[in-house]
Scaffold this motif. Sequence first.
Motif, PDB file in Angstrom:
ATOM      1  N   TYR A  86      -9.831   1.993  -6.730  1.00  0.00           N
ATOM      2  CA  TYR A  86      -9.731   0.610  -6.852  1.00  0.00           C
ATOM      3  C   TYR A  86      -8.614  -0.097  -7.806  1.00  0.00           C
ATOM      4  O   TYR A  86      -8.087  -1.212  -7.591  1.00  0.00           O
ATOM      5  CB  TYR A  86     -11.041   0.223  -7.374  1.00  0.00           C
ATOM      6  N   THR A  87      -8.198   0.652  -8.729  1.00  0.00           N
ATOM      7  CA  THR A  87      -7.141  -0.166  -9.741  1.00  0.00           C
ATOM      8  C   THR A  87      -5.851  -0.428  -8.824  1.00  0.00           C
ATOM      9  O   THR A  87      -5.255  -1.279  -8.944  1.00  0.00           O
ATOM     10  CB  THR A  87      -6.790   0.611 -10.922  1.00  0.00           C
ATOM     11  N   ARG A  88      -5.712   0.660  -8.008  1.00  0.00           N
ATOM     12  CA  ARG A  88      -4.441   0.477  -7.108  1.00  0.00           C
ATOM     13  C   ARG A  88      -4.470  -0.312  -6.001  1.00  0.00           C
ATOM     14  O   ARG A  88      -3.629  -1.129  -5.692  1.00  0.00           O
ATOM     15  CB  ARG A  88      -4.069   1.974  -6.542  1.00  0.00           C
ATOM     16  N   ILE A  89      -5.792  -0.697  -5.452  1.00  0.00           N
ATOM     17  CA  ILE A  89      -5.675  -1.678  -4.606  1.00  0.00           C
ATOM     18  C   ILE A  89      -5.761  -2.971  -5.235  1.00  0.00           C
ATOM     19  O   ILE A  89      -4.867  -3.847  -4.581  1.00  0.00           O
ATOM     20  CB  ILE A  89      -7.385  -1.490  -3.898  1.00  0.00           C
ATOM     21  N   ARG A  90      -6.180  -3.240  -6.367  1.00  0.00           N
ATOM     22  CA  ARG A  90      -5.987  -4.483  -7.015  1.00  0.00           C
ATOM     23  C   ARG A  90      -4.619  -4.773  -6.994  1.00  0.00           C
ATOM     24  O   ARG A  90      -4.156  -5.853  -7.025  1.00  0.00           O
ATOM     25  CB  ARG A  90      -6.930  -4.226  -8.500  1.00  0.00           C
TER      26      ARG A  90
ATOM     27  N   TRP B 284       0.848  -1.253   0.113  1.00  0.00           N
ATOM     28  CA  TRP B 284       0.085   0.020   0.030  1.00  0.00           C
ATOM     29  C   TRP B 284       0.761   1.461   0.159  1.00  0.00           C
ATOM     30  O   TRP B 284       0.573   2.091  -0.563  1.00  0.00           O
ATOM     31  CB  TRP B 284      -0.843  -0.076   1.318  1.00  0.00           C
ATOM     32  N   CYS B 285       1.910   1.155   0.679  1.00  0.00           N
ATOM     33  CA  CYS B 285       2.792   2.447   0.935  1.00  0.00           C
ATOM     34  C   CYS B 285       3.688   2.383  -0.649  1.00  0.00           C
ATOM     35  O   CYS B 285       3.836   3.578  -1.072  1.00  0.00           O
ATOM     36  CB  CYS B 285       3.930   2.460   2.006  1.00  0.00           C
ATOM     37  N   GLU B 286       4.203   1.263  -0.918  1.00  0.00           N
ATOM     38  CA  GLU B 286       5.066   1.439  -2.162  1.00  0.00           C
ATOM     39  C   GLU B 286       4.312   1.900  -3.353  1.00  0.00           C
ATOM     40  O   GLU B 286       4.633   2.610  -4.276  1.00  0.00           O
ATOM     41  CB  GLU B 286       5.664   0.098  -2.606  1.00  0.00           C
ATOM     42  N   LEU B 287       2.820   1.341  -3.543  1.00  0.00           N
ATOM     43  CA  LEU B 287       2.218   1.910  -4.578  1.00  0.00           C
ATOM     44  C   LEU B 287       1.382   3.165  -4.513  1.00  0.00           C
ATOM     45  O   LEU B 287       0.517   3.629  -5.362  1.00  0.00           O
ATOM     46  CB  LEU B 287       1.363   0.445  -5.123  1.00  0.00           C
ATOM     47  N   ASP B 288       1.466   3.741  -3.181  1.00  0.00           N
ATOM     48  CA  ASP B 288       0.843   4.896  -2.901  1.00  0.00           C
ATOM     49  C   ASP B 288      -0.594   4.972  -3.192  1.00  0.00           C
ATOM     50  O   ASP B 288      -1.381   5.745  -4.145  1.00  0.00           O
ATOM     51  CB  ASP B 288       1.532   6.085  -3.974  1.00  0.00           C
ATOM     52  N   VAL B 289      -1.298   3.793  -2.843  1.00  0.00           N
ATOM     53  CA  VAL B 289      -2.652   3.538  -3.095  1.00  0.00           C
ATOM     54  C   VAL B 289      -3.763   4.425  -2.562  1.00  0.00           C
ATOM     55  O   VAL B 289      -4.634   5.019  -3.241  1.00  0.00           O
ATOM     56  CB  VAL B 289      -3.317   2.064  -2.257  1.00  0.00           C
ATOM     57  N   ALA B 290      -3.527   5.051  -1.213  1.00  0.00           N
ATOM     58  CA  ALA B 290      -4.338   6.144  -0.589  1.00  0.00           C
ATOM     59  C   ALA B 290      -4.688   7.260  -1.492  1.00  0.00           C
ATOM     60  O   ALA B 290      -3.605   7.919  -1.925  1.00  0.00           O
ATOM     61  CB  ALA B 290      -4.104   6.262   0.734  1.00  0.00           C
ATOM     62  N   GLN B 291      -6.039   7.703  -1.384  1.00  0.00           N
ATOM     63  CA  GLN B 291      -6.075   9.328  -1.694  1.00  0.00           C
ATOM     64  C   GLN B 291      -6.448   9.794  -0.323  1.00  0.00           C
ATOM     65  O   GLN B 291      -5.522  10.018   0.246  1.00  0.00           O
ATOM     66  CB  GLN B 291      -7.203   9.264  -2.906  1.00  0.00           C
ATOM     67  N   CYS B 292      -7.733   9.811  -0.184  1.00  0.00           N
ATOM     68  CA  CYS B 292      -7.981  10.468   1.447  1.00  0.00           C
ATOM     69  C   CYS B 292      -7.807   9.371   2.225  1.00  0.00           C
ATOM     70  O   CYS B 292      -7.197   9.732   3.555  1.00  0.00           O
ATOM     71  CB  CYS B 292      -9.485  10.723   1.397  1.00  0.00           C
ATOM     72  N   GLY B 293      -7.495   8.110   2.070  1.00  0.00           N
ATOM     73  CA  GLY B 293      -7.191   7.203   2.850  1.00  0.00           C
ATOM     74  C   GLY B 293      -8.178   6.517   3.897  1.00  0.00           C
ATOM     75  O   GLY B 293      -7.840   5.687   4.727  1.00  0.00           O
TER      76      GLY B 293
END
Lengths: 153, 770
Positions: free
Chosen positions: A137-141, A89-98
């Motif tokens: 969603y695409t980053r979560i995947r 999650w940190c490496e791909l910088d998934v979050a926006q508001c988080g």
Amino acid sequence: MNYTLNVNGKSRSVDVAPDTPMLWILRDHLDLVGAKYGCGGGFCGACTVHADGVAIRSCQFTAAEMSGKKIVTIEGLSEHGTHPLQRAWCELDVAQCGYCQAGQIMNAAELLAKHPHPTDADIDTAMAGNLCRCATYTRIRAAIHQAAGQSAT
Amino acid sequence: MNSAIAPTLPPSEGALDRRSFLRLSALAGGGFMLGFYLKSAGTALAEEVGAASPGEFVPNNYLRIAPDGTVTIFSTRPEIGQGIKTSLPMLVAEELDVDWASVKVMSAVLDQTSGNPNPQSAGGSTSTPQSFNQMRQLGAGARAVLVEAAAQTWGVPAAECSTAHGEVRHVASGKKLAYGSLVAKAATLPPPTGVTLKDPKDFKIIGTRVSGVDNPALVTGQPLFGIDVKVPGMAYAILEKCPVFGGTAVSANLDEVKKLPGVKDAFILTGVRGVASGVAIVANSTWAAFSARQQLKVTWNEGGGANQSWTEMTRQAQAAGAQAADGDGDVFVGAAKVIEATYSFPYISHANLEPQNCTAHVTADSAEIWVPTQNPPSAVNSVAGATGLTAAQIKVHVTRSGGGFGRRLQTEYAAEAAAISQKAGMPVKLTWSREDDLRHDLYRPAGFNFLRGAVDAAGKISAWRDLAVTFGGGGGGGRGGRGGGAMLLPPGAGAVFAQAAAPGAAGAAPARGGARGGGARGGGARGGGGFPGGFVQNFSTRGAQVASNVPTTAWRAPGDCTAMWVSQSFLDELAHAAGRDPLEFKLEHLGAGPAGAYRDRVIPVVKLAAEKLGWGAKLPKGRGQGIAFSFSHQGYVAHAVEVTVSPAGKLKVDRVVSAVDVGSVIVNLSGAENQVEGSVVDALSTLMFPALNIEKGRIVQSNFDEYELLRMPDAPAKIEVHFLKTNNGPTGLGEPAFSALAPAVCNAIFAATGIRVRELPLSRTSLKWS
Ligand code: FES
Ligand code: FES
């Protein structure tokens, strides 16, 4: 009423009304605010924690239903935030508001425990109960796949 | 948010902003701080830093360097998911010439010092254009002083020194000094009078992928959001408001409620400035407040709004549309082909996943609040209005927000929390339930567009008329926000039909620096400036308004988010009416339009998106390509998409290619791509699912089971983002990539099935084909 709960490996006792949802016990009484209130109705998944390894919506379960179970929240998922999902999650910088992401990670952690190498379809099915209003969603995947790779090695 | 600072190309060298200059100051702990020094010295300071030396210090500080070399950068813009807490500090660190790994970022409290040139708000995708150069100057100014300190230490000219990795180096002698070892001396030096900014080709941090600064805290569940706040002695509150907009509380079973377990107080709030009338319950936990609410019985005076229904509003809008042909003159006479279409879209909610909340501690002469907001200055006004305190007595802590989307530009929930704290005489955290949040939002305006268009024998658009019918003018029951119609109507349109002002501005350099981007107030389908205004002969927009008191406000890419769907879909309809390839048709009309920034920047993104998608591929029935473009909030974007629609009518978006021109520099590549990806999926969600219904003056939907949003299975498999770097000042990305996505998908649906989607959400149109 007094209840003794096992949360993140510690025994915690709380004095709450019997109908108090686990979510609010965690947030207001145990100061574990990682599980979030998003809907209170089991629709969004922001409040997801584990009970005996199963991802549950903590807004839908009371203390009585949770006593005797091992509850794990995002704060207890790993000792130093190093679970493969947390790292991905940190490496791909998934979050926006988080705001949804702790729930997403807890839900994904159950998925990976059961299916160490999920397909896109497995992920879509398993994660359908977790809303992300920022639509990450695409980053979560991608992060679940990446964590699955890390788990395998 | 109407800063006059225009987004210009970063000067390679320049005097500092006239209204501010950099000033240095010693810290008690031996570090040195630097900030914009403003004309009136206040005391607001990010309290996390600890106290500075008294009398010596300056307000509004952005940067601190400690003797151990740790660099702390204060983030002043609210973080709502747009990544600003990471991207603006990257600008400072770049010019300071330190390694990103040595940087810590902290949130600043609201600085109420007057004349702040760098507003502490987030909205309209304005943070990047307003702060890009300022943040760089701040870093460069600090760097200049550190260089001077080293030069004096070594007795060499500053010009012989360079910097890298948090060190000053003297090239000839090979000497080096770490910044941390220079801070004591640096703090004694005068501020720089001008600074040299880096040549963009030397950027080491800007343009790279930097993971959000709060990510480690987010993935371990640390308190960051407003709803996570807990202050000593705090109670937990709810506020039950009238389900009918504008209704007021007459009486309630307060004595019964006060006896319920955990309840500390219960009272009616009415006549408080900025607060909708309702009943507050204050309890010793969130759940005690939520449970007691189940027993609350309120007698409401529902007021005139109780007759309102979406069915009736729709009927009135259609009646207004029936007169749409009036005033067309003879522009449609003799056209080769004339088409008519009605487009409509419902009210929708912002649905921030973190419901509105605020923690407030109001005493006789002070207020302290912790609030998730895009608009801290507005929170001060809200609290001042509700409590009678002055702005100087109010301290605002800005927390991370669980989503913004424009909703948190309004801060009535801060007024509510303050009013409850004041009356209850204790600090309280007010938490809205999800139901409160859906039923007491300030909504995205609903609307109808009645369109008529014509193409001539040469296959050119010869006329385009749009009547935009919106709802509003009835007030929102004393709540903030704009009237329903204002955002969609052409300037000057009133409650009766009005001829639109000339669409004019297209082709000229778009307006810059405004809170909502170039011309987002545009009429009907014209949207955020540019096409079709100025590009189409006989183009006219008119507006009409149906009375409503449903409160509305900005919703991500306000105006454009619906207007672009209408205009870009109708343009596609005209292309098909002319029997032309939609891409060719669109490019031809853009190319024939007036020269200027709009034309020069929009055509390349359209071409790039089409090329990267592979426009024109032969696809079987049930699959199709679509393209749409927009200029919104200073960004030029085209989306090209490929979709599959099953014979049963199930939509799948297979590919999205986004071409984006937001200027010469992308600050954080990871964050920027995330904004585009999120805009794409949010726009797809908004196309497919949400709609609010109104009956008896009430919002019908109550929670996410009835108010649906897109979930993972409907997210596109692939989103490709291409940034087209152009010689223009960098601009924001929270909004620009939203508006053209829905029409691109609808145009692709038409290509796949022959079905034109003219009503939102998509679920109201059957996409079955055989
Ligand atoms: S808060 Fe529990 S599912 Fe939404
Ligand atoms: S990141 Fe904002 S709700 Fe998921």
